[in-house]
Write a protein that holds these residues in place. Structure first.
Motif, PDB file in Angstrom:
ATOM      1  N   UNK A 142       0.856  -1.184   0.000  1.00 23.84           N
ATOM      2  CA  UNK A 142       0.000   0.000   0.000  1.00 23.84           C
ATOM      3  C   UNK A 142       0.894   1.236   0.000  1.00 23.84           C
ATOM      4  N   UNK A 143       0.618   2.148  -0.936  1.00 23.42           N
ATOM      5  CA  UNK A 143       1.469   3.317  -1.134  1.00 23.42           C
ATOM      6  C   UNK A 143       0.657   4.602  -1.136  1.00 23.42           C
ATOM      7  N   UNK A 144       1.182   5.620  -0.485  1.00 18.56           N
ATOM      8  CA  UNK A 144       0.587   6.953  -0.508  1.00 18.56           C
ATOM      9  C   UNK A 144       1.605   7.928  -1.066  1.00 18.56           C
ATOM     10  N   UNK A 145       1.250   8.590  -2.140  1.00 19.51           N
ATOM     11  CA  UNK A 145       2.173   9.529  -2.770  1.00 19.51           C
ATOM     12  C   UNK A 145       1.429  10.698  -3.371  1.00 19.51           C
ATOM     13  N   UNK A 146       0.552  11.307  -2.585  1.00 19.58           N
ATOM     14  CA  UNK A 146      -0.282  12.379  -3.110  1.00 19.58           C
ATOM     15  C   UNK A 146      -1.617  11.816  -3.526  1.00 19.58           C
TER      16      UNK A 146
ATOM     17  N   UNK B 250      -5.247   9.076  -7.652  1.00 12.18           N
ATOM     18  CA  UNK B 250      -5.464   8.936  -9.085  1.00 12.18           C
ATOM     19  C   UNK B 250      -4.142   8.809  -9.831  1.00 12.18           C
ATOM     20  N   UNK B 251      -3.125   9.558  -9.381  1.00 17.01           N
ATOM     21  CA  UNK B 251      -1.814   9.522 -10.057  1.00 17.01           C
ATOM     22  C   UNK B 251      -1.164   8.151  -9.911  1.00 17.01           C
ATOM     23  N   UNK B 252      -1.078   7.667  -8.680  1.00 16.80           N
ATOM     24  CA  UNK B 252      -0.419   6.376  -8.458  1.00 16.80           C
ATOM     25  C   UNK B 252      -1.185   5.250  -9.131  1.00 16.80           C
ATOM     26  N   UNK B 253      -2.497   5.295  -9.052  1.00 13.63           N
ATOM     27  CA  UNK B 253      -3.296   4.246  -9.681  1.00 13.63           C
ATOM     28  C   UNK B 253      -3.015   4.197 -11.181  1.00 13.63           C
ATOM     29  N   UNK B 254      -2.997   5.364 -11.832  1.00 11.44           N
ATOM     30  CA  UNK B 254      -2.773   5.429 -13.277  1.00 11.44           C
ATOM     31  C   UNK B 254      -1.415   4.865 -13.662  1.00 11.44           C
TER      32      UNK B 254
ATOM     33  N   UNK C 233      -4.493   9.327   1.244  1.00 11.09           N
ATOM     34  CA  UNK C 233      -4.976   8.738  -0.001  1.00 11.09           C
ATOM     35  C   UNK C 233      -3.913   7.737  -0.429  1.00 11.09           C
ATOM     36  N   UNK C 234      -4.319   6.502  -0.678  1.00 10.29           N
ATOM     37  CA  UNK C 234      -3.373   5.429  -0.991  1.00 10.29           C
ATOM     38  C   UNK C 234      -3.869   4.577  -2.145  1.00 10.29           C
ATOM     39  N   UNK C 235      -2.955   3.772  -2.652  1.00  8.89           N
ATOM     40  CA  UNK C 235      -3.333   2.698  -3.563  1.00  8.89           C
ATOM     41  C   UNK C 235      -2.803   1.392  -2.985  1.00  8.89           C
ATOM     42  N   UNK C 236      -3.632   0.381  -3.070  1.00  7.41           N
ATOM     43  CA  UNK C 236      -3.203  -0.984  -2.761  1.00  7.41           C
ATOM     44  C   UNK C 236      -2.809  -1.607  -4.088  1.00  7.41           C
ATOM     45  N   UNK C 237      -1.564  -2.044  -4.172  1.00  3.99           N
ATOM     46  CA  UNK C 237      -1.037  -2.615  -5.403  1.00  3.99           C
ATOM     47  C   UNK C 237      -0.843  -4.111  -5.183  1.00  3.99           C
ATOM     48  N   UNK C 238      -1.572  -4.926  -5.953  1.00  6.47           N
ATOM     49  CA  UNK C 238      -1.399  -6.381  -5.934  1.00  6.47           C
ATOM     50  C   UNK C 238      -0.463  -6.735  -7.072  1.00  6.47           C
TER      51      UNK C 238
ATOM     52  N   UNK D 231       3.585  11.267   1.883  1.00 10.94           N
ATOM     53  CA  UNK D 231       4.303  10.155   1.262  1.00 10.94           C
ATOM     54  C   UNK D 231       4.410   9.030   2.272  1.00 10.94           C
ATOM     55  N   UNK D 232       3.933   7.847   1.895  1.00 10.67           N
ATOM     56  CA  UNK D 232       3.972   6.731   2.829  1.00 10.67           C
ATOM     57  C   UNK D 232       4.045   5.384   2.141  1.00 10.67           C
ATOM     58  N   UNK D 233       4.768   4.491   2.764  1.00 10.25           N
ATOM     59  CA  UNK D 233       4.805   3.086   2.355  1.00 10.25           C
ATOM     60  C   UNK D 233       4.192   2.316   3.512  1.00 10.25           C
ATOM     61  N   UNK D 234       3.069   1.670   3.260  1.00 13.55           N
ATOM     62  CA  UNK D 234       2.334   0.964   4.304  1.00 13.55           C
ATOM     63  C   UNK D 234       2.466  -0.532   4.036  1.00 13.55           C
ATOM     64  N   UNK D 235       3.309  -1.141   4.829  1.00  9.29           N
ATOM     65  CA  UNK D 235       3.757  -2.507   4.584  1.00  9.29           C
ATOM     66  C   UNK D 235       2.784  -3.528   5.159  1.00  9.29           C
TER      67      UNK D 235
END
Length: 179
Positions: free
Chosen positions: A9-13, A16-20, A57-62, A99-103
């Motif tokens: 799980x990542x937060x970088x602003x 929508x940006x990270x998801x894209x 705001x985060x994205x979960x990346x599988x 900015x966050x990395x959620x492990x």
């Protein structure tokens, strides 16, 4: 046989940006926009934007680690957002844009700390990215999912998201998923 998928799980602003970006990475099986690491239960977008929920705001990346490593995903992360500005990405200001990395486990935390230490050595210790276990994750509303894909001409998408997607494509041409 491919190993099981992993999730980071990542937060970088703005999510929508990270998801894209991550929807275009070879080896990524899915991306979901959401909210995490705050104290609110089932927050709405409006509540998160208000800044009082503590959520990012985060994205979960599988992803399939046989196709793309966590290190590679983090290298992309640090190219497409600014890890040196606390609680801000461009014109998006507030703790929800931190900015966050959620492990999800100790191995991910070790890799995240290694990558951040390497980046800090390059940037003179200016990285403000937090590294914490993911907690209190809530999926964002349906209209936020695949937002860029569904609204490429929308103003924010055209002027903020598109340049990040293009930067990813230029920098990581070998990681771009073929259409």
């Amino acid at each position: 046989m491919s190993p099981a998928l992993e999730t980071i799980t990542l937060g970088g602003g703005c999510f929508w940006c990270l998801e894209a970006v991550y929807e275009r990475v070879r080896g990524v099986a899915g991306v979901e926009s959401g909210y995490a690491n705050g104290q609110a239960s089932r927050p709405s977008y409006e509540q998160v934007c208000g800044g009082d929920t503590g959520c990012a705001e985060v994205v979960r990346v599988r992803f399939d680690p046989a196709q793309v490593t966590l290190r590679e995903l983090l290298e992309i992360f640090f190219v497409v957002h600014d890890p040196t500005t606390p609680n801000r990405q461009g014109n998006d200001v507030g703790t929800q844009y931190r900015s966050g990395i959620y492990v999800h486990d100790a191995a991910q935390e070790r890799i995240a700390r290694e990558v951040v230490a390497e980046l800090n050595a390059t940037l003179g210790g200016r990285v403000v990215t937090e590294i914490e276990p993911e907690r209190h994750y809530w999926r964002a509303e349906d209209y936020h999912q695949h937002y860029f894909a569904n609204h490429p001409g929308q103003g924010y998408c055209a002027f903020v998201v598109t340049p990040k997607v293009e930067k990813f494509r230029r920098t990581f041409a070998n990681r771009v998923r073929e259409a």
